[in-house]
Motif scaffolding. Structure first.
Motif, short mmCIF file in Angstrom:
data_model
loop_
_atom_site.label_atom_id
_atom_site.label_comp_id
_atom_site.label_asym_id
_atom_site.label_seq_id
_atom_site.Cartn_x
_atom_site.Cartn_y
_atom_site.Cartn_z
N VAL A 98 38.74 46.76 43.44
CA VAL A 98 39.64 46.23 44.04
C VAL A 98 38.92 45.49 44.86
O VAL A 98 38.72 45.70 46.06
N LEU A 99 40.36 44.12 45.04
CA LEU A 99 39.90 43.11 45.57
C LEU A 99 41.22 42.43 46.92
O LEU A 99 41.74 42.52 45.93
N GLY A 100 40.87 42.37 48.07
CA GLY A 100 41.11 42.09 48.97
C GLY A 100 40.64 40.36 49.53
O GLY A 100 39.15 40.12 49.66
N MET A 132 37.16 37.18 41.37
CA MET A 132 38.54 37.76 40.99
C MET A 132 38.73 37.74 39.40
O MET A 132 39.54 38.76 38.78
N ALA A 133 37.67 37.43 39.21
CA ALA A 133 37.64 37.02 37.24
C ALA A 133 36.92 38.61 36.69
O ALA A 133 37.31 38.71 35.85
N ARG A 134 36.51 39.23 38.04
CA ARG A 134 36.02 40.58 37.44
C ARG A 134 35.86 41.66 37.92
O ARG A 134 35.86 43.01 37.41
N ALA A 135 36.70 41.18 38.80
CA ALA A 135 37.68 42.79 39.77
C ALA A 135 38.71 43.18 38.32
O ALA A 135 39.37 42.29 38.05
N ASP A 136 39.21 44.65 38.79
CA ASP A 136 39.56 45.35 37.79
C ASP A 136 41.56 45.17 38.46
O ASP A 136 42.94 45.22 37.96
N ALA A 144 43.94 34.31 41.50
CA ALA A 144 44.24 36.17 40.78
C ALA A 144 44.86 35.84 39.58
O ALA A 144 44.28 36.42 38.81
N LEU A 145 45.97 35.31 39.81
CA LEU A 145 46.49 34.51 38.59
C LEU A 145 45.94 34.33 37.12
O LEU A 145 45.40 34.25 36.44
N GLY A 146 45.12 33.15 38.10
CA GLY A 146 44.39 32.29 36.97
C GLY A 146 43.58 32.86 36.60
O GLY A 146 42.89 32.39 35.37
N CYS A 147 42.86 33.55 37.01
CA CYS A 147 41.14 34.76 36.38
C CYS A 147 41.08 35.50 35.89
O CYS A 147 40.95 36.64 35.09
N GLY A 148 43.50 35.81 35.10
CA GLY A 148 43.78 37.07 34.45
C GLY A 148 43.59 38.10 35.50
O GLY A 148 43.52 39.39 34.76
N CYS A 149 43.64 37.95 37.03
CA CYS A 149 43.50 39.51 37.03
C CYS A 149 44.57 40.51 37.84
O CYS A 149 45.46 39.76 38.07
N VAL A 190 48.97 49.53 38.37
CA VAL A 190 48.46 48.89 37.68
C VAL A 190 47.11 49.11 37.44
O VAL A 190 47.53 48.08 35.85
N LEU A 191 46.82 49.41 38.31
CA LEU A 191 45.14 50.18 37.02
C LEU A 191 45.82 50.82 35.59
O LEU A 191 44.61 50.68 34.55
N ASP A 192 46.69 51.58 35.79
CA ASP A 192 46.67 52.28 34.40
C ASP A 192 47.56 51.62 33.70
O ASP A 192 47.25 51.68 32.25
N LEU A 193 48.42 50.43 33.77
CA LEU A 193 48.79 49.57 32.89
C LEU A 193 48.77 47.80 33.61
O LEU A 193 50.01 47.78 33.83
N PRO A 194 48.01 47.38 32.51
CA PRO A 194 47.64 45.76 33.76
C PRO A 194 48.31 45.06 32.59
O PRO A 194 48.01 45.82 31.07
N PRO A 195 48.87 44.21 33.25
CA PRO A 195 49.52 42.97 32.43
C PRO A 195 48.94 42.34 31.63
O PRO A 195 47.51 42.78 31.69
N ASP A 196 49.09 41.68 30.29
CA ASP A 196 48.61 40.77 30.01
C ASP A 196 48.32 39.58 30.66
O ASP A 196 48.70 38.74 31.12
N PRO A 197 46.42 39.41 30.77
CA PRO A 197 45.78 38.45 31.73
C PRO A 197 46.36 36.87 30.78
O PRO A 197 45.94 36.18 32.10
N ALA A 198 46.84 37.34 29.63
CA ALA A 198 47.20 35.65 29.27
C ALA A 198 47.90 35.17 29.79
O ALA A 198 48.39 33.64 30.65
N ILE A 199 48.97 35.45 30.03
CA ILE A 199 50.23 35.37 31.20
C ILE A 199 50.44 35.11 32.20
O ILE A 199 50.92 34.38 33.16
N LEU A 200 49.38 36.12 32.81
CA LEU A 200 48.67 35.51 34.06
C LEU A 200 48.65 34.44 34.60
O LEU A 200 48.44 33.72 35.37
#
Length: 381
Positions: A211-213, A281-285, A303-308, A349-359
């Motif tokens: 997790v990243l802050g 961000m590109a590697r964080a869950d 973060a959105l741009g990185c698909g996170c 969100v960790l259980d059901l992550p969204p589609d990175p392409a939408i982010l």
């Protein structure tokens, strides 16, 4: 007025905060349109250059003085020597500095002055120092003096218009230039952190999520709530780890809290300020924005741009505007300071992550090109 040949950007300082990244992004967008751009610093960045942040190609960095209060006449001389067509400032005290320097320079209507506002004034007012209150008071009384005023969200604009007695629409809304090809390239670059260095961009590890802050270690960012929520999350997911990127006066308090929560070095790392968080961000869950108030948070857009995947607080301005797309939310919004709600949203969100392409597509709505064009419209008005 035609488009300016030269633009002077005056953020005060650019190290350690979002305004610096905004001005660097805007500088990149203006340079891409063939304009000469000066990034003029007045204050704590003396000798620090861009504080580790990459300066866009062709942008000239100008250090006026070590202290903002000593920058007036150096800025006057700079304006007279370079004769920009557009002067864009940020922060109350720098807005005031830019207005005074413009008047003393004698450039008149040949140079348009734009004040920008990047955070929710009413939320910040209770924590202002005496000097900040004075700058706020003066800025409200002189807010009609610049040629244009820009806020980063509609709610920031509404709040200022009400405080200053301005008519609705007197403050133009231009979102932060937060995402660019350069930020995307930074996301694809290597990450030095040992918890993430072996991961490829876009890779996730449900068994040991990171997790990243990201943000300054100050009360506004409310990392105390993030630490408490993460401790709850880790109770159910012992392999989870938290990285907080940033520096600030609350470091010792947060370290003491982490110790009290039982978050040792195997669970929490606070490595300090990092110039380019996208590689993390590109590697964080999961990215969590825990702020009590914001303006238009760049870290959330990055973060959105990185698909996170993201979780954010529903603070007075910023996250809701960014995460709401086509009537849907791209990540949960939780009440500021609510530990239980934040922990539950993180688990969800960790259980059901969204589609990175939408982010990633949403981050593209806050690109540098659109912001640069919007500011140039102000010069031509």
């Amino acid at each position: 007025m035609t488009a300016p040949g030269r633009v002077c950007l005056c953020p005060g300082t650019i190290g350690g905060g979002g305004i610096g990244m905004v001005m660097l992004g805007l500088a990149e967008g203006l340079r891409a349109r063939g304009l000469a751009v000066d990034l003029v610093l007045a204050g704590g960045d003396e000798g620090a250059g861009t504080a580790g942040r990459a300066l866009p190609e062709g942008v000239r960095l100008v250090q006026l003085s070590a202290r903002t209060r000593g920058a007036l006449w150096p800025l006057v001389r700079h304006l007279r020597a370079t004769r920009p067509g557009l002067l864009i400032a940020a922060r109350d005290h720098v807005n005031l500095l830019a207005l005074a320097a413009h008047r003393l320079s004698g450039l008149g209507r040949s140079c348009r002055v734009v004040w920008t506002f990047h955070t929710h004034r009413s939320s910040e007012r209770g924590r202002m120092t005496v000097a900040e209150r004075l700058a706020d008071w003066l800025a409200l009384r002189l807010i009609r003096a610049p040629d244009a005023r820009v806020a980063v969200t509609q709610r920031v604009a509404d709040d200022l218009e009400q405080a200053a007695g301005l008519a609705p629409g007197a403050i133009r809304v231009i979102g932060n230039p937060a995402w660019s090809a350069g930020r995307c390239a930074a996301a694809m670059g290597p990450c030095a952190h040992p918890w993430l260095s072996a991961r490829a961009p876009g890779a996730r590890d449900p068994g040991a999520p990171v997790v990243l802050g990201v943000g300054r270690l100050v009360a506004q960012k409310d990392f105390a709530t993030l630490l408490a929520a993460f401790a709850r999350l880790r109770g159910a997911r012992p392999g989870a780890r938290l990285i907080v990127l940033g520096e600030g006066p609350d470091r010792a308090t947060l370290a003491a809290q982490a110790q009290a929560l039982g978050l040792g070095a195997e669970a929490l790392d606070m490595p300090g300020h990092v110039p380019d968080p996208p590689s993390y961000m590109a590697r964080a869950d999961l990215f969590v924005l825990s702020s009590r108030w914001e303006g238009h948070p760049l870290a959330l857009i990055e973060a959105l741009g990185c698909g996170c995947p993201v979780v954010a607080t529903d603070c007075p301005t910023g996250p809701a505007e960014i995460l709401r797309s086509g009537g849907a939310l791209l990540g949960p919004l939780v009440p500021p300071g609510d530990v239980a709600a934040m922990a539950a949203a993180m688990a969800q969100v960790l259980d059901l992550p969204p589609d990175p392409a939408i982010l990633r597509a949403r981050a593209g709505c806050f690109g540098i090109d659109g912001a640069a064009e919007a500011y140039l419209e102000l010069a031509a008005a």
